[in-house]
Scaffold this motif. Structure first.
Motif, short mmCIF file in Angstrom:
data_model
loop_
_atom_site.label_atom_id
_atom_site.label_comp_id
_atom_site.label_asym_id
_atom_site.label_seq_id
_atom_site.Cartn_x
_atom_site.Cartn_y
_atom_site.Cartn_z
N LEU A 1 15.40 11.51 -39.07
CA LEU A 1 16.72 11.15 -39.58
C LEU A 1 16.62 10.06 -40.64
CD1 LEU A 1 18.86 11.13 -36.31
CD2 LEU A 1 18.97 12.79 -38.18
N ALA A 2 15.78 9.07 -40.39
CA ALA A 2 15.60 8.00 -41.37
C ALA A 2 14.94 8.53 -42.64
CB ALA A 2 14.76 6.87 -40.77
N GLY A 3 13.98 9.44 -42.48
CA GLY A 3 13.33 10.02 -43.65
C GLY A 3 14.29 10.84 -44.49
N THR A 4 15.21 11.55 -43.85
CA THR A 4 16.18 12.37 -44.59
C THR A 4 17.03 11.51 -45.52
OG1 THR A 4 16.27 13.89 -42.71
CG2 THR A 4 18.02 14.07 -44.35
N ARG A 5 17.32 10.28 -45.10
CA ARG A 5 18.16 9.38 -45.90
C ARG A 5 17.34 8.36 -46.69
NH1 ARG A 5 20.64 9.35 -40.69
NH2 ARG A 5 22.63 10.51 -40.64
N ALA A 6 16.01 8.47 -46.66
CA ALA A 6 15.17 7.44 -47.26
C ALA A 6 15.42 7.27 -48.76
CB ALA A 6 13.69 7.76 -47.02
N ILE A 7 15.58 8.38 -49.48
CA ILE A 7 15.83 8.31 -50.92
C ILE A 7 17.32 8.28 -51.22
CG2 ILE A 7 15.45 9.44 -53.14
CD1 ILE A 7 12.91 8.31 -51.90
N PRO B 1 9.95 6.36 -47.11
CA PRO B 1 9.81 7.07 -45.83
C PRO B 1 8.73 6.50 -44.92
CG PRO B 1 9.04 8.43 -47.66
CD PRO B 1 9.73 7.26 -48.26
N ILE B 2 7.65 5.99 -45.52
CA ILE B 2 6.61 5.37 -44.69
C ILE B 2 7.15 4.13 -44.00
CG2 ILE B 2 4.37 4.22 -44.72
CD1 ILE B 2 3.55 6.06 -46.99
N SER B 3 7.92 3.32 -44.74
CA SER B 3 8.50 2.11 -44.15
C SER B 3 9.44 2.44 -43.00
CB SER B 3 9.26 1.32 -45.23
OG SER B 3 8.39 0.82 -46.21
N PHE B 4 10.26 3.48 -43.18
CA PHE B 4 11.21 3.83 -42.13
C PHE B 4 10.48 4.35 -40.89
CE2 PHE B 4 14.33 3.98 -45.67
CZ PHE B 4 15.25 3.10 -45.12
N PHE C 1 2.59 9.27 -35.04
CA PHE C 1 3.07 8.53 -36.21
C PHE C 1 2.72 9.25 -37.50
CE2 PHE C 1 2.10 5.41 -39.57
CZ PHE C 1 3.39 4.91 -39.78
N VAL C 2 1.50 9.76 -37.60
CA VAL C 2 1.11 10.50 -38.80
C VAL C 2 1.95 11.77 -38.95
CG1 VAL C 2 -0.78 11.71 -39.96
CG2 VAL C 2 -1.23 9.57 -38.74
N PHE C 3 2.14 12.48 -37.84
CA PHE C 3 2.98 13.68 -37.87
C PHE C 3 4.40 13.33 -38.30
CE2 PHE C 3 6.19 16.22 -35.64
CZ PHE C 3 5.89 17.48 -36.11
N ASN C 4 4.99 12.30 -37.70
CA ASN C 4 6.36 11.90 -38.04
C ASN C 4 6.49 11.52 -39.51
OD1 ASN C 4 6.96 12.27 -35.36
ND2 ASN C 4 7.20 10.11 -34.88
N THR C 5 5.49 10.80 -40.03
CA THR C 5 5.54 10.36 -41.41
C THR C 5 5.49 11.54 -42.37
OG1 THR C 5 4.44 8.30 -40.77
CG2 THR C 5 4.49 8.84 -43.11
N GLY C 6 4.61 12.50 -42.10
CA GLY C 6 4.55 13.69 -42.95
C GLY C 6 5.85 14.47 -42.92
N LEU C 7 6.43 14.64 -41.75
CA LEU C 7 7.70 15.36 -41.63
C LEU C 7 8.82 14.58 -42.31
CD1 LEU C 7 9.21 17.79 -40.53
CD2 LEU C 7 9.42 16.60 -38.34
N ALA C 8 8.81 13.26 -42.17
CA ALA C 8 9.83 12.43 -42.81
C ALA C 8 9.75 12.53 -44.33
CB ALA C 8 9.69 10.98 -42.37
#
Length: 303
Positions: free
Chosen positions: A119-125, A143-146, A187-194
């Motif tokens: 959810l955070a990655g979707t709104r990151a930009i 996205p990495i920060s989120f 965490f790596v999986f989440n970051t790539g998906l984000a």
């Protein structure tokens, strides 16, 4: 009869090639996407910004609430309580599951980590256009920060999870150390998906409204409130459904954490080749997500 001599007029010099002129003086196109190795170096150079930005966002998230940072733990605990009342008591999903409350709380915490990161990655930009347009930095920092912010939030929750596990008579063991590689892979999986969702969300802001429904469906299929092996045991379920349940990355990371922390969650309840699948999901999603996000680096914040 006189003759007029005319001097030939020299031809006007041709306009210089802008590209050649720019290369001569070391100029480059503003906002041009750097090469992938250069992009990685830029991200590494801004690692302190990524860490500080995630910490600042985490602190500001609950700055207006009286309980402040306690909401980082209270929110998933309240969700776990609701799921226990509805699924554990009313629907009876707790039957046949040992240590159901640690089982449930672990599932809620671990899936919330993935859910919040997406959810955070979707709104990151799309949610930080002012920052994107004002400053020049690798956009992947956002996205990495989120995702790092969600990891820090999970670590707060893990302290409460340890207390719950101990309260139910589960003693610490060497298996608890498996939680570290499991969280790193997740965490790596989440970051790539984000990163994938950040690029999609930058062009389609309405995607942020749709994602909660998609993530809720994913949660119901990930065994957060019930044991997948117990529910599917002895039932005539199509083979492809079994395959999808076994390779579901959210369920894989949840089961790995349960296996690490809960003694009654034995290895026979894990999917076959669970660690290779966890590693594969992390590597594939991390690389694909990073490259997919980098491909549109010069387009973020424009239009």
């Amino acid at each position: 009869m006189s003759q007029t001599l005319t001097r030939p007029v020299p031809a006007a010099p041709a306009d210089p090639d802008p590209r050649a002129l720019a290369e001569r003086y070391g100029l480059s196109v503003s906002g041009r996407r750097p090469s992938l190795p250069s992009y990685v170096r830029q991200l590494w150079a801004r690692r302190h910004f990524i860490s500080a930005f995630s910490s600042a966002k985490l602190t500001a998230q609950y700055s207006q609430a009286k309980l402040g940072q306690l909401w980082q733990v209270v929110t998933p605990l309240l969700n776990a309580l609701v799921y226990f009342l509805i699924f554990g008591l009313l629907l009876g999903t707790s039957r046949g599951v040992d240590d159901y409350i640690p089982f449930l709380v672990t599932g809620v915490f671990i899936f919330t980590f993935t859910q919040s990161s997406v959810l955070a990655g979707t709104r990151a930009i799309s949610g930080n256009l002012g920052l994107v347009r004002a400053l020049h930095f690798p956009r992947a920092c956002l996205p990495i920060s989120f995702c790092l912010m969600q990891l820090k939030q999970l670590l707060f929750s893990m302290g409460v999870l340890v207390v719950i596990v101990l309260a139910f008579g589960i003693a610490p063991g060497w298996s608890w150390l498996l939680a570290i590689p499991a969280l790193c892979l997740q965490f790596v999986f989440n970051t790539g998906l984000a990163m994938i969702m950040a690029r999609l969300g930058s062009k389609t802001p309405d995607l942020a409204q749709l994602m909660p429904f998609i993530l809720r469906t994913w949660m119901y299929a990930s065994g957060v409130m019930y044991s997948i092996s117990h529910v599917t045991k002895g039932k005539d379920i199509p083979g492809f459904v079994h395959f999808l349940l076994d390779v579901n990355p959210a369920a894989i990371y949840i089961d790995l954490m349960r296996f690490a922390l809960i003694d009654s969650f034995h290895a026979d309840k894990l999917p076959h080749h669970v660690w290779p699948m966890a590693l594969g999901w992390a590597v594939v999603m991390g690389l694909v997500g990073f490259v997919y996000f980098w491909k549109a680096e010069e387009r973020y914040g424009r239009g």
